[in-house]
Design a protein around this motif. Structure first.
Motif, PDB file in Angstrom:
ATOM      1  N   PRO A  11      51.268 100.474  75.756  1.00  0.00           N
ATOM      2  CA  PRO A  11      52.453 100.464  76.626  1.00  0.00           C
ATOM      3  C   PRO A  11      53.698 100.920  75.862  1.00  0.00           C
ATOM      4  O   PRO A  11      53.876 100.572  74.688  1.00  0.00           O
ATOM      5  N   ASP A  12      54.551 101.679  76.524  1.00  0.00           N
ATOM      6  CA  ASP A  12      55.763 102.203  75.892  1.00  0.00           C
ATOM      7  C   ASP A  12      56.642 101.118  75.271  1.00  0.00           C
ATOM      8  O   ASP A  12      57.144 101.311  74.163  1.00  0.00           O
ATOM      9  N   PRO A  13      56.860  99.957  75.947  1.00  0.00           N
ATOM     10  CA  PRO A  13      57.673  98.923  75.302  1.00  0.00           C
ATOM     11  C   PRO A  13      57.065  98.446  73.982  1.00  0.00           C
ATOM     12  O   PRO A  13      57.789  98.141  73.028  1.00  0.00           O
ATOM     13  N   LEU A  14      55.747  98.408  73.909  1.00  0.00           N
ATOM     14  CA  LEU A  14      55.088  97.989  72.677  1.00  0.00           C
ATOM     15  C   LEU A  14      55.271  99.038  71.584  1.00  0.00           C
ATOM     16  O   LEU A  14      55.455  98.701  70.415  1.00  0.00           O
ATOM     17  N   LEU A  15      55.258 100.306  71.955  1.00  0.00           N
ATOM     18  CA  LEU A  15      55.506 101.364  70.976  1.00  0.00           C
ATOM     19  C   LEU A  15      56.893 101.213  70.356  1.00  0.00           C
ATOM     20  O   LEU A  15      57.069 101.412  69.150  1.00  0.00           O
ATOM     21  N   GLY A  16      57.855 100.843  71.175  1.00  0.00           N
ATOM     22  CA  GLY A  16      59.211 100.608  70.663  1.00  0.00           C
ATOM     23  C   GLY A  16      59.251  99.449  69.683  1.00  0.00           C
ATOM     24  O   GLY A  16      59.921  99.516  68.646  1.00  0.00           O
ATOM     25  N   LEU A  17      58.535  98.383  70.005  1.00  0.00           N
ATOM     26  CA  LEU A  17      58.492  97.223  69.100  1.00  0.00           C
ATOM     27  C   LEU A  17      57.794  97.577  67.792  1.00  0.00           C
ATOM     28  O   LEU A  17      58.228  97.150  66.714  1.00  0.00           O
ATOM     29  N   LEU A  18      56.717  98.351  67.874  1.00  0.00           N
ATOM     30  CA  LEU A  18      56.016  98.773  66.655  1.00  0.00           C
ATOM     31  C   LEU A  18      56.914  99.664  65.804  1.00  0.00           C
ATOM     32  O   LEU A  18      56.915  99.555  64.573  1.00  0.00           O
ATOM     33  N   SER A  19      57.680 100.520  66.442  1.00  0.00           N
ATOM     34  CA  SER A  19      58.605 101.381  65.715  1.00  0.00           C
ATOM     35  C   SER A  19      59.638 100.536  64.976  1.00  0.00           C
ATOM     36  O   SER A  19      59.951 100.795  63.810  1.00  0.00           O
ATOM     37  N   ARG A  20      60.162  99.532  65.650  1.00  0.00           N
ATOM     38  CA  ARG A  20      61.146  98.638  65.011  1.00  0.00           C
ATOM     39  C   ARG A  20      60.512  97.861  63.865  1.00  0.00           C
ATOM     40  O   ARG A  20      61.115  97.678  62.812  1.00  0.00           O
ATOM     41  N   MET A  21      59.252  97.402  64.060  1.00  0.00           N
ATOM     42  CA  MET A  21      58.556  96.677  62.999  1.00  0.00           C
ATOM     43  C   MET A  21      58.366  97.586  61.787  1.00  0.00           C
ATOM     44  O   MET A  21      58.550  97.164  60.646  1.00  0.00           O
ATOM     45  N   GLY A  22      58.010  98.845  62.026  1.00  0.00           N
ATOM     46  CA  GLY A  22      57.857  99.791  60.930  1.00  0.00           C
ATOM     47  C   GLY A  22      59.164 100.015  60.190  1.00  0.00           C
ATOM     48  O   GLY A  22      59.202 100.063  58.954  1.00  0.00           O
ATOM     49  N   SER A  23      60.246 100.128  60.946  1.00  0.00           N
ATOM     50  CA  SER A  23      61.564 100.301  60.349  1.00  0.00           C
ATOM     51  C   SER A  23      61.947  99.076  59.517  1.00  0.00           C
ATOM     52  O   SER A  23      62.494  99.193  58.412  1.00  0.00           O
ATOM     53  N   ASP A  24      61.642  97.886  60.038  1.00  0.00           N
ATOM     54  CA  ASP A  24      61.918  96.641  59.301  1.00  0.00           C
ATOM     55  C   ASP A  24      61.075  96.558  58.035  1.00  0.00           C
ATOM     56  O   ASP A  24      61.541  96.102  56.991  1.00  0.00           O
ATOM     57  N   LEU A  25      59.826  97.016  58.114  1.00  0.00           N
ATOM     58  CA  LEU A  25      58.947  97.038  56.952  1.00  0.00           C
ATOM     59  C   LEU A  25      59.537  97.946  55.873  1.00  0.00           C
ATOM     60  O   LEU A  25      59.611  97.574  54.696  1.00  0.00           O
ATOM     61  N   SER A  26      59.987  99.114  56.269  1.00  0.00           N
ATOM     62  CA  SER A  26      60.594 100.058  55.334  1.00  0.00           C
ATOM     63  C   SER A  26      61.843  99.460  54.691  1.00  0.00           C
ATOM     64  O   SER A  26      62.032  99.545  53.475  1.00  0.00           O
ATOM     65  N   ALA A  27      62.693  98.838  55.499  1.00  0.00           N
ATOM     66  CA  ALA A  27      63.927  98.245  54.976  1.00  0.00           C
ATOM     67  C   ALA A  27      63.624  97.111  53.998  1.00  0.00           C
ATOM     68  O   ALA A  27      64.265  97.005  52.947  1.00  0.00           O
ATOM     69  N   ALA A  28      62.636  96.262  54.326  1.00  0.00           N
ATOM     70  CA  ALA A  28      62.279  95.148  53.433  1.00  0.00           C
ATOM     71  C   ALA A  28      61.716  95.671  52.122  1.00  0.00           C
ATOM     72  O   ALA A  28      62.026  95.144  51.044  1.00  0.00           O
ATOM     73  N   ARG A  29      60.922  96.726  52.199  1.00  0.00           N
ATOM     74  CA  ARG A  29      60.358  97.323  50.975  1.00  0.00           C
ATOM     75  C   ARG A  29      61.466  97.873  50.096  1.00  0.00           C
ATOM     76  O   ARG A  29      61.525  97.620  48.890  1.00  0.00           O
ATOM     77  N   ARG A  30      62.386  98.609  50.705  1.00  0.00           N
ATOM     78  CA  ARG A  30      63.485  99.191  49.942  1.00  0.00           C
ATOM     79  C   ARG A  30      64.427  98.133  49.398  1.00  0.00           C
ATOM     80  O   ARG A  30      64.934  98.260  48.282  1.00  0.00           O
ATOM     81  N   ALA A  31      64.654  97.049  50.156  1.00  0.00           N
ATOM     82  CA  ALA A  31      65.522  95.959  49.694  1.00  0.00           C
ATOM     83  C   ALA A  31      64.954  95.289  48.445  1.00  0.00           C
ATOM     84  O   ALA A  31      65.710  94.783  47.610  1.00  0.00           O
ATOM     85  N   GLN A  32      63.624  95.303  48.317  1.00  0.00           N
ATOM     86  CA  GLN A  32      62.986  94.717  47.140  1.00  0.00           C
ATOM     87  C   GLN A  32      62.725  95.771  46.060  1.00  0.00           C
ATOM     88  O   GLN A  32      62.028  95.498  45.084  1.00  0.00           O
ATOM     89  N   ALA A  33      63.272  96.972  46.249  1.00  0.00           N
ATOM     90  CA  ALA A  33      63.165  98.077  45.287  1.00  0.00           C
ATOM     91  C   ALA A  33      61.717  98.412  44.944  1.00  0.00           C
ATOM     92  O   ALA A  33      61.370  98.632  43.791  1.00  0.00           O
ATOM     93  N   ILE A  34      60.870  98.445  45.968  1.00  0.00           N
ATOM     94  CA  ILE A  34      59.462  98.803  45.796  1.00  0.00           C
ATOM     95  C   ILE A  34      59.285 100.231  46.294  1.00  0.00           C
ATOM     96  O   ILE A  34      59.647 100.546  47.429  1.00  0.00           O
ATOM     97  N   THR A  35      58.733 101.087  45.455  1.00  0.00           N
ATOM     98  CA  THR A  35      58.504 102.471  45.872  1.00  0.00           C
ATOM     99  C   THR A  35      57.351 102.537  46.869  1.00  0.00           C
ATOM    100  O   THR A  35      56.530 101.619  46.942  1.00  0.00           O
ATOM    101  N   GLN A  36      57.279 103.638  47.603  1.00  0.00           N
ATOM    102  CA  GLN A  36      56.167 103.820  48.531  1.00  0.00           C
ATOM    103  C   GLN A  36      54.840 103.856  47.792  1.00  0.00           C
ATOM    104  O   GLN A  36      53.860 103.283  48.253  1.00  0.00           O
ATOM    105  N   ASP A  37      54.802 104.514  46.650  1.00  0.00           N
ATOM    106  CA  ASP A  37      53.559 104.579  45.876  1.00  0.00           C
ATOM    107  C   ASP A  37      53.118 103.191  45.428  1.00  0.00           C
ATOM    108  O   ASP A  37      51.935 102.843  45.529  1.00  0.00           O
ATOM    109  N   ASP A  38      54.072 102.384  44.938  1.00  0.00           N
ATOM    110  CA  ASP A  38      53.729 101.031  44.486  1.00  0.00           C
ATOM    111  C   ASP A  38      53.276 100.165  45.656  1.00  0.00           C
ATOM    112  O   ASP A  38      52.282  99.440  45.564  1.00  0.00           O
ATOM    113  N   MET A  39      53.974 100.246  46.780  1.00  0.00           N
ATOM    114  CA  MET A  39      53.620  99.452  47.958  1.00  0.00           C
ATOM    115  C   MET A  39      52.245  99.850  48.477  1.00  0.00           C
ATOM    116  O   MET A  39      51.426  98.985  48.799  1.00  0.00           O
ATOM    117  N   ALA A  40      51.977 101.138  48.546  1.00  0.00           N
ATOM    118  CA  ALA A  40      50.670 101.601  49.000  1.00  0.00           C
ATOM    119  C   ALA A  40      49.577 101.080  48.076  1.00  0.00           C
ATOM    120  O   ALA A  40      48.507 100.660  48.534  1.00  0.00           O
TER     121      ALA A  40
END
Length: 109
Positions: A11-40
């Motif tokens: 459902p489209d509303p769920l896609l929006g929530l997943l997008s926000r969750m992904g954005s929050d995940l990215s922000a939390a990773r960057r706030a903890q100074a973790i690179t994408q390579d290290d996080m992966a």
């Protein structure tokens, strides 16, 4: 770039929530100074998968998202939507039937 949809309809509303969750995940990773390579590496996924997660791709497994929340110390927040909350909520959940079955068809001959 839009994530590819799986065979099931999301459902489209769920896609929006997943997008926000992904954005929050990215922000939390960057706030903890973790690179994408290290996080992966911590998630035992390819960097490309982490990028898809940070975009909110619904085809990435829930386990990968849960593990990312755990790595970032956010697992309680991630799973809080499934928590019954109050003691009354817990008791109500315990009172639910173990199985839900289709009602028997009314065979009227």
């Amino acid at each position: 770039m839009k994530p590819k949809r799986s065979k099931m309809t999301i459902p489209d509303p769920l896609l929006g929530l997943l997008s926000r969750m992904g954005s929050d995940l990215s922000a939390a990773r960057r706030a903890q100074a973790i690179t994408q390579d290290d996080m992966a590496g911590r998630l035992n996924v390819a960097r490309r998968t982490l990028i898809r997660m940070e975009r909110g791709d619904p085809t990435v497994s829930l386990g990968a998202y849960a593990t990312a929340a755990w790595v970032l110390g956010l697992e309680e927040r991630f799973l809080s939507g499934f928590h019954p909350g109050t003691e009354e909520g817990r008791e109500a959940r315990l009172a639910l039937p173990k199985r839900v079955r289709q009602p028997a068809a009314d065979l009227d001959f």
